[in-house]
Scaffold this motif. Sequence first.
Motif, PDB file in Angstrom:
ATOM      1  N   UNK A   1      54.756  28.061  30.133  1.00 10.85           N
ATOM      2  CA  UNK A   1      53.742  28.400  29.140  1.00 10.85           C
ATOM      3  C   UNK A   1      52.372  28.455  29.802  1.00 10.85           C
ATOM      4  N   UNK A   2      52.361  28.535  31.116  1.00 14.12           N
ATOM      5  CA  UNK A   2      51.140  28.689  31.904  1.00 14.12           C
ATOM      6  C   UNK A   2      50.597  30.108  31.729  1.00 14.12           C
ATOM      7  N   UNK A   3      49.274  30.198  31.545  1.00 10.13           N
ATOM      8  CA  UNK A   3      48.633  31.508  31.400  1.00 10.13           C
ATOM      9  C   UNK A   3      47.720  31.746  32.592  1.00 10.13           C
ATOM     10  N   UNK A   4      47.924  32.845  33.273  1.00  7.60           N
ATOM     11  CA  UNK A   4      47.111  33.160  34.438  1.00  7.60           C
ATOM     12  C   UNK A   4      47.937  33.873  35.481  1.00  7.60           C
ATOM     13  N   UNK A   5      47.309  34.144  36.611  1.00 11.95           N
ATOM     14  CA  UNK A   5      47.979  34.773  37.735  1.00 11.95           C
ATOM     15  C   UNK A   5      48.151  33.748  38.846  1.00 11.95           C
ATOM     16  N   UNK A   6      49.001  34.050  39.805  1.00 12.51           N
ATOM     17  CA  UNK A   6      49.257  33.118  40.909  1.00 12.51           C
ATOM     18  C   UNK A   6      48.047  33.104  41.837  1.00 12.51           C
ATOM     19  N   UNK A   7      47.565  31.896  42.146  1.00 15.64           N
ATOM     20  CA  UNK A   7      46.271  31.757  42.814  1.00 15.64           C
ATOM     21  C   UNK A   7      46.243  32.394  44.198  1.00 15.64           C
ATOM     22  N   UNK A   8      47.313  32.266  44.956  1.00 14.19           N
ATOM     23  CA  UNK A   8      47.276  32.731  46.344  1.00 14.19           C
ATOM     24  C   UNK A   8      47.505  34.232  46.465  1.00 14.19           C
TER      25      UNK A   8
ATOM     26  N   UNK B   1      34.707  20.185  30.939  1.00 11.18           N
ATOM     27  CA  UNK B   1      35.495  19.029  31.335  1.00 11.18           C
ATOM     28  C   UNK B   1      36.980  19.259  31.508  1.00 11.18           C
ATOM     29  N   UNK B   2      37.449  20.482  31.411  1.00 11.38           N
ATOM     30  CA  UNK B   2      38.850  20.830  31.649  1.00 11.38           C
ATOM     31  C   UNK B   2      38.889  22.105  32.485  1.00 11.38           C
ATOM     32  N   UNK B   3      40.095  22.433  32.988  1.00 11.54           N
ATOM     33  CA  UNK B   3      40.249  23.648  33.779  1.00 11.54           C
ATOM     34  C   UNK B   3      39.817  24.867  32.971  1.00 11.54           C
ATOM     35  N   UNK B   4      38.959  25.705  33.558  1.00  7.04           N
ATOM     36  CA  UNK B   4      38.553  26.969  32.932  1.00  7.04           C
ATOM     37  C   UNK B   4      39.211  28.085  33.742  1.00  7.04           C
ATOM     38  N   UNK B   5      40.346  28.548  33.241  1.00 11.70           N
ATOM     39  CA  UNK B   5      41.196  29.473  33.997  1.00 11.70           C
ATOM     40  C   UNK B   5      40.496  30.782  34.343  1.00 11.70           C
ATOM     41  N   UNK B   6      39.542  31.191  33.517  1.00  4.52           N
ATOM     42  CA  UNK B   6      38.990  32.537  33.659  1.00  4.52           C
ATOM     43  C   UNK B   6      38.229  32.748  34.958  1.00  4.52           C
ATOM     44  N   UNK B   7      37.667  31.699  35.543  1.00  3.36           N
ATOM     45  CA  UNK B   7      36.876  31.884  36.756  1.00  3.36           C
ATOM     46  C   UNK B   7      37.763  32.406  37.879  1.00  3.36           C
ATOM     47  N   UNK B   8      38.871  31.745  38.091  1.00  8.41           N
ATOM     48  CA  UNK B   8      39.814  32.195  39.109  1.00  8.41           C
ATOM     49  C   UNK B   8      40.506  33.496  38.682  1.00  8.41           C
TER      50      UNK B   8
END
Length: 333
Positions: free
Chosen positions: A107-114, A278-285
């Motif tokens: 249920x993770x939303x985002x792309x793979x960081x590497x 205070x929590x992860x903000x996914x949008x920056x990455x």
Amino acid sequence: MAAHPPMAVLGAGSWGTALALVLAGNGIAVRLWGHDPAHVEALRRDGCNARYLPDAAFPDNLTPTDSLAGALAGVRDVLICVPSHAFAALIEELAPELDAGARIAWATKGLEARSGGLLHQVVQSRLPGRATAVLSGPSFAREVAAGLPTAVTIASGDRAFAADLAAAFHGGAFRPYTSTDIVGVELGGAVKNVLAVATGIADGMGLGANTRAGLITRGLAEVVRLGQALGADSRTFMGLSGVGDLILTCTDDQSRNRRLGLALGGGQELSAAVSAIGQTVESIRTAAEVHALAAEHNVEMPICEQVHAVVNQGRPAAAALESLMARAPKDEF
């Protein structure tokens, strides 16, 4: 009817905890794993996730643990709820611990960081041959934990797995729908966070409802274009994991990504805004990853491009808006 086997939920933040509560509320024994022993000890001591969801008490069939092997022992279905930047590393940790027939959902939303790729590609490369699924849709953790009505999409190429997950989650006020379009569901869940920053910036600058509606609508067109380039079903973006999640994240201040945009639009520095949230903000990455993915596939995504420029390159929000409004007129479709 046979009892449902235990399930493991990996990631004891707000989202993982909320989904674990849904499963436990449906009578399933849930092992909620967290990587931080001190946080897990607090979950046990408090009988709730006091840091994120203090009003949602844990039932007896929800067991917090910091042992990954213990969480996975004898489990058929695993649900991953860690931030996207930690996703690949956790998949690598899972490999030696999983039972042979274990199935993997996230249920993770985002792309793979590497790599900047979609999360299912990470799973396929490191855990080949397993049934996989993704859960996404318009769903704030606090509302899910409070039992407020919520509808999501569960996408899998394995229809039996999608149906099993839907049955596990379906109950009370939580309603899953199934799909086979993993790419579209993943993409909608990732790009909406970038677009929420754009609408937040506009609202932080006091630009009004017209601007917000225009950004959401043209942002949706950007998601559709990228989805078509990646082979997604365009209908997915008209559904819960597409326009549904986009509207939610762009218009409600529970969204961390929208709150980041509000702060930036109001003149706050990026570091201060992130610290206050205070929590992860996914949008920056994710903004940088979407920018790279769009360039790779030669897809025009001007709103996402300007968000990337603001959060990763220091461009002033007013200059980003000016660039968008200065674009030449064109056909809508």
